[in-house]
Design an enzyme around this catalytic site. Structure first.
Site, PDB file in Angstrom:
ATOM      1  N   TRP A   1     118.939  19.780  82.591  1.00  0.00           N
ATOM      2  CA  TRP A   1     119.692  20.140  82.720  1.00  0.00           C
ATOM      3  C   TRP A   1     120.606  20.597  84.154  1.00  0.00           C
ATOM      4  O   TRP A   1     121.581  20.105  84.480  1.00  0.00           O
ATOM      5  CB  TRP A   1     120.894  21.114  81.850  1.00  0.00           C
ATOM      6  CG  TRP A   1     120.874  20.188  80.433  1.00  0.00           C
ATOM      7  CD1 TRP A   1     120.052  20.472  79.186  1.00  0.00           C
ATOM      8  CD2 TRP A   1     121.471  18.687  80.340  1.00  0.00           C
ATOM      9  NE1 TRP A   1     120.338  18.843  78.776  1.00  0.00           N
ATOM     10  CE2 TRP A   1     121.577  17.901  78.760  1.00  0.00           C
ATOM     11  CE3 TRP A   1     122.822  17.756  81.080  1.00  0.00           C
ATOM     12  CZ2 TRP A   1     122.175  16.512  78.691  1.00  0.00           C
ATOM     13  CZ3 TRP A   1     122.719  17.075  80.867  1.00  0.00           C
ATOM     14  CH2 TRP A   1     122.770  16.271  79.215  1.00  0.00           C
TER      15      TRP A   1
ATOM     16  N   ASP B   1     125.059  27.534  83.870  1.00  0.00           N
ATOM     17  CA  ASP B   1     125.677  26.637  82.883  1.00  0.00           C
ATOM     18  C   ASP B   1     125.110  27.210  81.612  1.00  0.00           C
ATOM     19  O   ASP B   1     124.760  27.632  81.302  1.00  0.00           O
ATOM     20  CB  ASP B   1     124.684  25.407  82.973  1.00  0.00           C
ATOM     21  CG  ASP B   1     125.015  24.128  81.704  1.00  0.00           C
ATOM     22  OD1 ASP B   1     125.563  24.132  80.844  1.00  0.00           O
ATOM     23  OD2 ASP B   1     124.585  22.934  82.382  1.00  0.00           O
TER      24      ASP B   1
ATOM     25  N   LYS C   1     128.312  22.588  71.002  1.00  0.00           N
ATOM     26  CA  LYS C   1     127.037  23.045  70.304  1.00  0.00           C
ATOM     27  C   LYS C   1     127.778  24.628  69.624  1.00  0.00           C
ATOM     28  O   LYS C   1     127.711  24.602  68.600  1.00  0.00           O
ATOM     29  CB  LYS C   1     126.040  23.061  71.392  1.00  0.00           C
ATOM     30  CG  LYS C   1     125.252  21.890  72.094  1.00  0.00           C
ATOM     31  CD  LYS C   1     125.474  22.607  73.349  1.00  0.00           C
ATOM     32  CE  LYS C   1     125.099  20.373  74.480  1.00  0.00           C
ATOM     33  NZ  LYS C   1     124.081  20.053  73.851  1.00  0.00           N
TER      34      LYS C   1
HETATM   35  C1  LIG Z   1     122.533  22.436  78.901  1.00  0.00           C
HETATM   36  C2  LIG Z   1     123.641  21.345  78.890  1.00  0.00           C
HETATM   37  N1  LIG Z   1     123.995  21.115  80.628  1.00  0.00           N
HETATM   38  C3  LIG Z   1     124.709  19.896  79.857  1.00  0.00           C
HETATM   39  C4  LIG Z   1     125.229  19.031  79.531  1.00  0.00           C
HETATM   40  C5  LIG Z   1     126.204  17.685  79.685  1.00  0.00           C
HETATM   41  O1  LIG Z   1     126.643  18.005  78.458  1.00  0.00           O
HETATM   42  P1  LIG Z   1     128.538  16.560  78.250  1.00  0.00           P
HETATM   43  O2  LIG Z   1     127.806  15.812  77.354  1.00  0.00           O
HETATM   44  O3  LIG Z   1     128.978  17.057  78.201  1.00  0.00           O
HETATM   45  O4  LIG Z   1     128.716  16.457  79.741  1.00  0.00           O
HETATM   46  C6  LIG Z   1     124.333  18.825  77.857  1.00  0.00           C
HETATM   47  C7  LIG Z   1     124.722  17.940  77.188  1.00  0.00           C
HETATM   48  O5  LIG Z   1     123.992  18.535  76.319  1.00  0.00           O
HETATM   49  C8  LIG Z   1     124.088  20.296  78.003  1.00  0.00           C
HETATM   50  O6  LIG Z   1     123.381  21.175  76.787  1.00  0.00           O
END
Ligand SMILES: Cc1ncc(COP(=O)(O)O)c(C=O)c1O
Length: 361
Positions: free
Chosen positions: A102, A172, A196
């Protein structure tokens, strides 16, 4: 039909009382004569829901008054693309500390707009550990330093996110927000997709220090402008009102359960149960993350023989344990232990793992 223990990484298990309350109000919300899905986001009834959700989230996370809270659509990934547009002046670099998939995504989303620099990365070691603070190469002129509090796929988590000096930390927290107490004032911005720990997919929370909203950023349309979104109480356009409502219910549930301090205790116990079972399996199961960097929220693990993976998943499902298939990037298994996962669910998983090993080991 009975509800299984759902170890999905997101969309993830929701607390049953939240689902029941959402169900009870789906057809008719209060005295309005319609579902909350059917009423104007600008009417008094929905505004009360939206403002209560924000107030409760502020209480849950102890968000100081000099931070705005935005509720946006587009997921955490869209936030990743909007960070440089909102906070980096033309020509200004942004630093990224990469601890997993991520973090890489965040960098990739920013790269078209700014010079996105890798300040540190643990990729060479397969993201099995965190890049130590001594190795971060920060740019003094960076708009921000981006970190990923918990890597949902690789299962690495900062127990303490290091400071970045004068440059604002942007974090994040998608997969670990509200899992333990958090000092918001250490961050310029915190963001999290809700799917989550905060409830339903389809809405994202952005907590941003108000002075940063005054940054020049890049030219951008109002709908991509966090200052404009904050000024309009996240209602520049029609917000995902149902998701906002269910997020509010989930936050209320967390407050009733005792708040983030209580979830920190529960989450520590749940994670210890599962890691102990993996480590004590004599190599039948293994987790490859350095112990100090292990995530409390997402536990990737591998069976000693991948030929058993499909059987493990199908027998787990029969035992009422679902959502355990690992991400395609890593393979193997992954158990996500968010706030809504009761300790009994982890006990059931650990017991199943012992029995599976006894049968197939
Ligand atoms: C730590 C993290 N950041 C970003 C995301 C991306 O999220 P989204 O699908 O809401 O764009 C996720 C998705 O699982 C994630 O776990």
């Amino acid at each position: 039909m009975s509800r299984a223990y759902n170890f999905s990484p997101g969309p993830a298990m929701l607390p049953e009382p939240v689902l029941r309350q959402a169900q009870a109000t789906l057809l008719e919300y209060g005295e309005v004569g319609a579902s909350i899905l059917e009423i104007s986001h600008r009417g008094a009834d929905f505004l009360a829901v939206a403002r209560q959700a924000e107030a409760d989230l502020r209480t849950l996370l102890t968000i100081p008054d000099d931070y705005a809270v935005l509720f946006t659509a587009g997921g955490a990934t869209t936030v990743q693309a909007l960070l440089p547009l909102n906070f980096a002046a033309p020509g200004q670099p942004c630093d990224y500390v990469i601890s997993g998939h991520w973090g890489k995504t965040a960098l990739k989303q920013a790269a078209p707009y700014v010079e996105a620099r890798i300040a540190a990365s643990s990729e060479a070691g397969g993201f099995r550990d965190l890049p130590p603070r001594e190795q971060w190469q920060l740019s003094p002129d960076a708009a921000y330093v981006h970190v990923t509090a918990n890597e949902t796929i690789h299962g690495v988590e900062w127990r303490h996110i290091p400071d970045a000096g004068a440059v604002p930390l942007v974090a994040d927290f998608s997969s670990s927000i509200a899992s333990e107490p958090l000092d918001v004032s250490r961050f310029g911005l915190i963001y999290a997709g809700a799917q989550k720990n905060l409830g339903p997919v389809g809405i994202t929370v952005v907590i941003v220090r108000r002075d940063l909203l005054e940054r020049a950023g890049q030219p951008r349309a109002p709908i991509l402008d966090y200052r404009a979104i904050a000024a309009a109480e996240s209602m520049l356009n029609t917000p995902p009102s149902w998701n906002w409502y269910v997020l509010g219910l989930t936050v209320q549930w967390m407050l009733e359960q005792g708040g983030v301090a209580e979830f920190a205790r529960r989450n520590a116990r749940k994670a210890a149960l599962l890691y102990d079972a993996i480590d004590g399996s004599g190599g039948f199961y293994r987790n490859e993350v350095a112990p100090a960097a292990r995530s409390r929220m997402n536990v990737p693990f591998f069976l000693h023989d991948p030929a058993l993976d499909a059987l493990f998943l199908s027998e787990a499902k029969q035992a009422g344990l679902i959502g355990l298939k690992g991400h395609r990037v890593l393979g193997g298994m992954r158990a996500s232990l968010y706030n809504a996962m009761p300790e009994a669910g982890v006990q059931a998983l650990v017991e199943f793992m012992r029995q599976f090993q006894a049968t197939h080991g």
